[in-house]
Design an enzyme around this catalytic site. Sequence first.
Site, PDB file in Angstrom:
ATOM      1  NE  ARG A  39      27.484  22.873  19.676  1.00 16.85           N
ATOM      2  CZ  ARG A  39      27.205  22.681  18.587  1.00 16.85           C
ATOM      3  NH1 ARG A  39      28.377  22.808  17.576  1.00 16.85           N
ATOM      4  NH2 ARG A  39      26.053  22.954  17.791  1.00 16.85           N
ATOM      5  CE  LYS A 181      14.820  30.399  19.349  1.00 13.79           C
ATOM      6  NZ  LYS A 181      15.839  29.597  20.423  1.00 13.79           N
ATOM      7  CG  LEU A 208      18.417  43.014  19.238  1.00  7.15           C
ATOM      8  CD1 LEU A 208      18.655  41.742  18.594  1.00  7.15           C
ATOM      9  CD2 LEU A 208      18.380  44.694  18.734  1.00  7.15           C
ATOM     10  CB  VAL A 209      18.704  39.073  24.516  1.00 12.90           C
ATOM     11  CG1 VAL A 209      19.638  39.362  25.863  1.00 12.90           C
ATOM     12  CG2 VAL A 209      17.738  38.539  24.441  1.00 12.90           C
ATOM     13  CB  THR A 221      21.717  39.903  20.496  1.00 13.21           C
ATOM     14  OG1 THR A 221      22.052  39.685  21.911  1.00 13.21           O
ATOM     15  CG2 THR A 221      20.985  38.966  19.565  1.00 13.21           C
TER      16      THR A 221
END
Length: 359
Positions: A39, A181, A208-209, A221
């Site tokens: 962005r 998602k 879950l990373v 996370t």
Amino acid sequence: MNSSSSEVQVCVTGGAGFIGSYLVKKLLEKGYTVHATLRNTGEDRAAAAAGPRRGGASAVVPLFEADLFDAATFAPAIAGCQFVFLVATPYGLEAAGSKYKSTAEAAVAAVRVILRQCEESKTVKRVIHTASISTASPLKDKEAEGSGDGYKDFISESCWTPLNVDYHLRSAHFDKYILAKLRSEQELLSYNGGESPAFEVVTLPLGLVAGDTVLGHAPETLEHAVSPVSREELSFKFLRLLQSLLGSEPLVHVDDACEALLFCMERPSIAGRFFCAAAYPSIHDITDHYASKFPHLDVLRATEAVAVAVQPEVDRLGELGFRYKYGMEEILDSSVACAARLGSLDAAKLNVPDTVSSK
């Protein structure tokens, strides 16, 4: 390094994010030419540059300003690329003043535009999407299946989260994320069944990373993963929510997640949906590990009763030859070390006093 890797051009959307920045680092280490989208903010530019610096890579990564709410902006980054990693996720819908009614609608529209851009490029061979395993809840859907409450025997790639089924700690905000998602992943996968697809589409629903980061702050996370130690109630509440939704806490180290993405890129041919999680412990397994590791700390614990943690039916990536380097304990321990390094945890408090360790 593959001798021809320097001839391969790869696009990574969301290059300033947790997974995107780590993936850019891994790609550069292997000698690939990378286009990264982000962005239009100076902060994003700094984050996108952090991965190559920390990874020791000297290559300059071309940065392209692009926004999923205006998917046509991705065309310059995709042009000339053989592989496209879709890592970016739409967010801030209300603040963006978007023309879309919901984040899910925006996500699906973006997927359609990006797929068309990939076709028009005439160079893209494969699109690889970082999906979320939160879209694959094994909760039983009484209306659709006529079965009782609870979970299916296994979690598998055939599971899609039944949004009509309630569960403990359900969040309207997280429902919007899941829906976006889920719909975008289904849209991507439908491309493989088209009349004459120009390329392959792979989706990797990630657990879950956690484990590490090239960013200068602890990603959300990772904060969730260490929440029993940090005693951050909101983050821990999310862990409890995941347990209720998925019947377990699927975990994957960010390094393994990115290696899995590379694995899917470097195979001669691959398409479809593949879970990416090294372990499926229960929330009690996680808190028990932390309590054992840090016996002097008052670790947060869940009060909800948990039966056996729901496990995967098969390891589809494993069947293709992929192997994880990090198990549950390594993921949790490295997450704590990373959080301490970044100041999210007080490193001094983590040290076990001699009076405790000598018992």
